[in-house]
Design an enzyme around this catalytic site. Sequence first.
Site, PDB file in Angstrom:
ATOM      1  N   LYS A   9       0.817  -1.219   0.000  1.00  0.00           N
ATOM      2  CA  LYS A   9       0.000   0.000   0.000  1.00  0.00           C
ATOM      3  C   LYS A   9       0.858   1.280   0.000  1.00  0.00           C
ATOM      4  O   LYS A   9       2.064   1.234   0.278  1.00  0.00           O
ATOM      5  CB  LYS A   9      -0.924  -0.023   1.223  1.00  0.00           C
ATOM      6  CG  LYS A   9      -1.978  -1.152   1.171  1.00  0.00           C
ATOM      7  CD  LYS A   9      -2.928  -1.073   2.373  1.00  0.00           C
ATOM      8  CE  LYS A   9      -3.996  -2.164   2.307  1.00  0.00           C
ATOM      9  NZ  LYS A   9      -4.972  -2.042   3.429  1.00  0.00           N
ATOM     10  N   TYR A  49     -12.286  -2.048  -3.627  1.00  0.00           N
ATOM     11  CA  TYR A  49     -12.770  -2.214  -2.248  1.00  0.00           C
ATOM     12  C   TYR A  49     -14.292  -2.080  -2.140  1.00  0.00           C
ATOM     13  O   TYR A  49     -14.807  -1.721  -1.074  1.00  0.00           O
ATOM     14  CB  TYR A  49     -12.090  -1.178  -1.343  1.00  0.00           C
ATOM     15  CG  TYR A  49     -10.752  -1.628  -0.762  1.00  0.00           C
ATOM     16  CD1 TYR A  49     -10.640  -2.819  -0.036  1.00  0.00           C
ATOM     17  CD2 TYR A  49      -9.608  -0.841  -0.887  1.00  0.00           C
ATOM     18  CE1 TYR A  49      -9.418  -3.214   0.517  1.00  0.00           C
ATOM     19  CE2 TYR A  49      -8.395  -1.228  -0.331  1.00  0.00           C
ATOM     20  CZ  TYR A  49      -8.302  -2.420   0.368  1.00  0.00           C
ATOM     21  OH  TYR A  49      -7.102  -2.809   0.934  1.00  0.00           O
ATOM     22  N   ASN A 112      -2.041   0.458   6.693  1.00  0.00           N
ATOM     23  CA  ASN A 112      -1.473  -0.758   7.279  1.00  0.00           C
ATOM     24  C   ASN A 112      -0.631  -1.582   6.305  1.00  0.00           C
ATOM     25  O   ASN A 112      -0.530  -2.800   6.432  1.00  0.00           O
ATOM     26  CB  ASN A 112      -2.578  -1.591   7.934  1.00  0.00           C
ATOM     27  CG  ASN A 112      -3.653  -2.008   6.964  1.00  0.00           C
ATOM     28  OD1 ASN A 112      -3.585  -1.704   5.778  1.00  0.00           O
ATOM     29  ND2 ASN A 112      -4.651  -2.720   7.461  1.00  0.00           N
ATOM     30  N   HIS A 115      -2.256  -5.373   1.626  1.00  0.00           N
ATOM     31  CA  HIS A 115      -3.558  -6.021   1.454  1.00  0.00           C
ATOM     32  C   HIS A 115      -3.316  -7.453   1.044  1.00  0.00           C
ATOM     33  O   HIS A 115      -2.389  -7.731   0.281  1.00  0.00           O
ATOM     34  CB  HIS A 115      -4.386  -5.330   0.356  1.00  0.00           C
ATOM     35  CG  HIS A 115      -5.514  -6.197  -0.152  1.00  0.00           C
ATOM     36  ND1 HIS A 115      -6.713  -6.281   0.491  1.00  0.00           N
ATOM     37  CD2 HIS A 115      -5.583  -7.073  -1.190  1.00  0.00           C
ATOM     38  CE1 HIS A 115      -7.496  -7.164  -0.159  1.00  0.00           C
ATOM     39  NE2 HIS A 115      -6.822  -7.647  -1.178  1.00  0.00           N
ATOM     40  N   GLU A 126      -9.809 -10.582  -7.555  1.00  0.00           N
ATOM     41  CA  GLU A 126      -8.803  -9.524  -7.348  1.00  0.00           C
ATOM     42  C   GLU A 126      -7.592  -9.691  -8.276  1.00  0.00           C
ATOM     43  O   GLU A 126      -7.049  -8.698  -8.767  1.00  0.00           O
ATOM     44  CB  GLU A 126      -8.363  -9.517  -5.874  1.00  0.00           C
ATOM     45  CG  GLU A 126      -9.469  -9.025  -4.948  1.00  0.00           C
ATOM     46  CD  GLU A 126      -9.113  -9.070  -3.474  1.00  0.00           C
ATOM     47  OE1 GLU A 126      -9.973  -8.730  -2.653  1.00  0.00           O
ATOM     48  OE2 GLU A 126      -7.961  -9.454  -3.139  1.00  0.00           O
TER      49      GLU A 126
HETATM   50  P1  ATP Z   1      -7.130  -5.985   3.514  1.00  0.00           P
HETATM   51  O1  ATP Z   1      -8.495  -6.285   2.951  1.00  0.00           O
HETATM   52  O2  ATP Z   1      -6.589  -4.623   3.078  1.00  0.00           O
HETATM   53  O3  ATP Z   1      -6.160  -7.092   3.285  1.00  0.00           O
HETATM   54  P2  ATP Z   1      -8.069  -6.788   6.082  1.00  0.00           P
HETATM   55  O4  ATP Z   1      -8.745  -7.903   5.366  1.00  0.00           O
HETATM   56  O5  ATP Z   1      -7.150  -7.125   7.222  1.00  0.00           O
HETATM   57  O6  ATP Z   1      -7.236  -5.889   5.088  1.00  0.00           O
HETATM   58  P3  ATP Z   1     -10.595  -5.378   6.047  1.00  0.00           P
HETATM   59  O7  ATP Z   1     -11.546  -5.490   7.166  1.00  0.00           O
HETATM   60  O8  ATP Z   1     -10.873  -6.130   4.782  1.00  0.00           O
HETATM   61  O9  ATP Z   1      -9.133  -5.738   6.611  1.00  0.00           O
HETATM   62  O10 ATP Z   1     -10.430  -3.831   5.735  1.00  0.00           O
HETATM   63  C1  ATP Z   1      -9.873  -3.420   4.493  1.00  0.00           C
HETATM   64  C2  ATP Z   1      -8.961  -2.247   4.735  1.00  0.00           C
HETATM   65  O11 ATP Z   1      -9.727  -1.123   5.159  1.00  0.00           O
HETATM   66  C3  ATP Z   1      -7.935  -2.430   5.857  1.00  0.00           C
HETATM   67  O12 ATP Z   1      -6.770  -3.112   5.444  1.00  0.00           O
HETATM   68  C4  ATP Z   1      -7.625  -0.999   6.231  1.00  0.00           C
HETATM   69  O13 ATP Z   1      -6.721  -0.406   5.287  1.00  0.00           O
HETATM   70  C5  ATP Z   1      -8.988  -0.342   6.083  1.00  0.00           C
HETATM   71  N1  ATP Z   1      -9.688  -0.305   7.367  1.00  0.00           N
HETATM   72  C6  ATP Z   1     -10.255  -1.356   8.002  1.00  0.00           C
HETATM   73  N2  ATP Z   1     -10.804  -0.982   9.169  1.00  0.00           N
HETATM   74  C7  ATP Z   1     -10.571   0.365   9.275  1.00  0.00           C
HETATM   75  C8  ATP Z   1     -10.876   1.378  10.245  1.00  0.00           C
HETATM   76  N3  ATP Z   1     -11.540   1.058  11.356  1.00  0.00           N
HETATM   77  N4  ATP Z   1     -10.487   2.641  10.003  1.00  0.00           N
HETATM   78  C9  ATP Z   1      -9.821   2.965   8.865  1.00  0.00           C
HETATM   79  N5  ATP Z   1      -9.496   2.055   7.910  1.00  0.00           N
HETATM   80  C10 ATP Z   1      -9.860   0.786   8.106  1.00  0.00           C
HETATM   81 MG    MG Z   2      -9.959  -7.611   3.603  1.00  0.00          MG
END
Ligand code: ATP
Ligand code: MG
Length: 137
Positions: A9, A49, A112, A115, A126
């Site tokens: 990211k 997303y 973070n 992804h 994806e």
């Molecule tokens: P990813 O899908 O990016 O691999 P993940 O599966 O661990 O991550 P998801 O719940 O799918 O997490 O959320 C997708 C992305 O949205 C997260 O990686 C983060 O960048 C963002 N995100 C998730 N929760 C929050 C939050 N509470 N506040 C801000 N951004 C968030």
């Molecule tokens: Mg996810």
Amino acid sequence: VERTLSIIKPDATRRNLTGRINAKFEEAGLRIIAQKRIQMTPAQAGTFYAVHKERPFYGELCDFMASAPVVVQVLEGESAIAKNREVMGATNPADAAAGTIRAEFAESVGENSVHGSDAPETAAVEIAYFFSGLELV
Ligand code: ATP
Ligand code: MG
């Protein structure tokens, strides 16, 4: 063997962490079989997303993902989806296990660093979003 879609990211590409993150994948036995650096528009990030479009952080997430180049990649290996998520660590770096990418590099729950696809069906969708069949050997 399984394949999964990974994204390094903007927070990580900005800090020049691509190589250190790729080393974590390779040390875990994941093979980087396709990789390119792109910059998405907010709309393209929004399509990627789309499952999160009702979440309060959706707009912020799309803007962040479009804020700088990302590295999109396909990782291959035994149980690649689960293995990749293990190496990434928990979404929130405060909860991520020691040694994981998010524990070492992530700045916040939003920014973070990586992804990873969460299931075989989403991995297929994806991967096809970013790579053509010709790019996957
Ligand atoms: P990813 O899908 O990016 O691999 P993940 O599966 O661990 O991550 P998801 O719940 O799918 O997490 O959320 C997708 C992305 O949205 C997260 O990686 C983060 O960048 C963002 N995100 C998730 N929760 C929050 C939050 N509470 N506040 C801000 N951004 C968030
Ligand atoms: Mg996810």
